[in-house]
Design an enzyme around this catalytic site. Sequence first.
Site, PDB file in Angstrom:
ATOM      1  N   SER A  30      -3.432  25.825  12.535  1.00  0.00           N
ATOM      2  CA  SER A  30      -4.002  26.929  11.756  1.00  0.00           C
ATOM      3  C   SER A  30      -3.701  28.242  12.470  1.00  0.00           C
ATOM      4  O   SER A  30      -3.538  28.261  13.697  1.00  0.00           O
ATOM      5  CB  SER A  30      -5.522  26.770  11.642  1.00  0.00           C
ATOM      6  OG  SER A  30      -6.099  27.906  11.034  1.00  0.00           O
ATOM      7  N   TYR A  75     -14.226  25.993  14.797  1.00  0.00           N
ATOM      8  CA  TYR A  75     -12.969  25.635  14.129  1.00  0.00           C
ATOM      9  C   TYR A  75     -11.776  26.114  14.967  1.00  0.00           C
ATOM     10  O   TYR A  75     -10.808  25.377  15.171  1.00  0.00           O
ATOM     11  CB  TYR A  75     -12.930  26.270  12.735  1.00  0.00           C
ATOM     12  CG  TYR A  75     -11.700  25.926  11.918  1.00  0.00           C
ATOM     13  CD1 TYR A  75     -11.513  24.640  11.400  1.00  0.00           C
ATOM     14  CD2 TYR A  75     -10.732  26.889  11.638  1.00  0.00           C
ATOM     15  CE1 TYR A  75     -10.394  24.335  10.636  1.00  0.00           C
ATOM     16  CE2 TYR A  75      -9.616  26.591  10.872  1.00  0.00           C
ATOM     17  CZ  TYR A  75      -9.451  25.305  10.367  1.00  0.00           C
ATOM     18  OH  TYR A  75      -8.335  25.006   9.614  1.00  0.00           O
TER      19      TYR A  75
END
Length: 245
Positions: free
Chosen positions: A138, A151
Amino acid sequence: MSYEGLRVLITGSTRGIGKAAAVAFLERGALVAINGRRDGDVARTITELGTDNLVAAPGDLASAAQAHGVVETAIKELGGLDVLVNNAGVYADGPIEDVTEEQYDWMMNINVKGVFFATQAAIPELRRNKGNIVMTASESGLSGNRNSALYGTSKGAVVNMTRAFAHDLAPDIRVNAVCPGAVMTDMVTGGGEPGDLTDLENFSPMQRIADPMEIGEAICFLADPNQRFMTGALLAIDGGATASR
Ligand SMILES: NC(=O)c1ccc[n+]([C@@H]2O[C@H](COP(=O)([O-])OP(=O)(O)OC[C@H]3O[C@@H](n4cnc5c(N)ncnc54)[C@H](O)[C@@H]3O)[C@@H](O)[C@H]2O)c1
């Protein structure tokens, strides 16, 4: 056609980016193993995609034993394995102070432990076939984004797993990662009608949210057997967000 007959396992491919990657591989003639936690979701996805070039490899990536089992099933059903796409993942945001141990374990087990142990299980077969691995990391693994430290911690680990695995598995197995910015999947919409996504749209110079196929195509590109010298690469597909920081 370099993808003809290529045997590919995509974790977390019952929807979103993983399903889009399955479509991209199938369009190029690959054979694809679909994974999700629930048998029913996997069966539904195979029916929806509607081709004989699909097999089922259900299982929960949060457990090392099941991650091994998913890879073993895929190898058995596909008759071998050439590409592992470590895509399954979950997201949550919120302040660091509010993160519980339960949330921490949930996210790290799926986003980090599952990737590590699925890869471990696939190494002998990928080594034999001179195959490759693609991670769905990501943009959050490349920079510290506001209000999503847990995250970001998990995706930072995926980014560095990509580097470490690329080093240790060379020259037999290439390992690369896509690092998407916001993508229009259930992860962003919550599975229903999306609310106000203006902040996410404005996050990148492109001022929009990516379509899942834009990431699926990039995963396919990194997995291309002709990309023989590319390993340890982190491909940001984030509308220019990291480039403009
Ligand atoms: N959507 C985004 O904006 C975005 C941005 C960057 C990175 N990513 C990453 O892309 C990947 C795919 O996310 P998405 O946006 O398609 O989300 P999604 O929620 O639409 O899909 C996630 C997939 O992972 C599967 N999954 C979740 N937990 C699992 C488990 N324990 N075992 C097996 N499968 C499991 C789900 O069944 C589903 O198929 C994730 O790793 C995510 O972190 C997404």
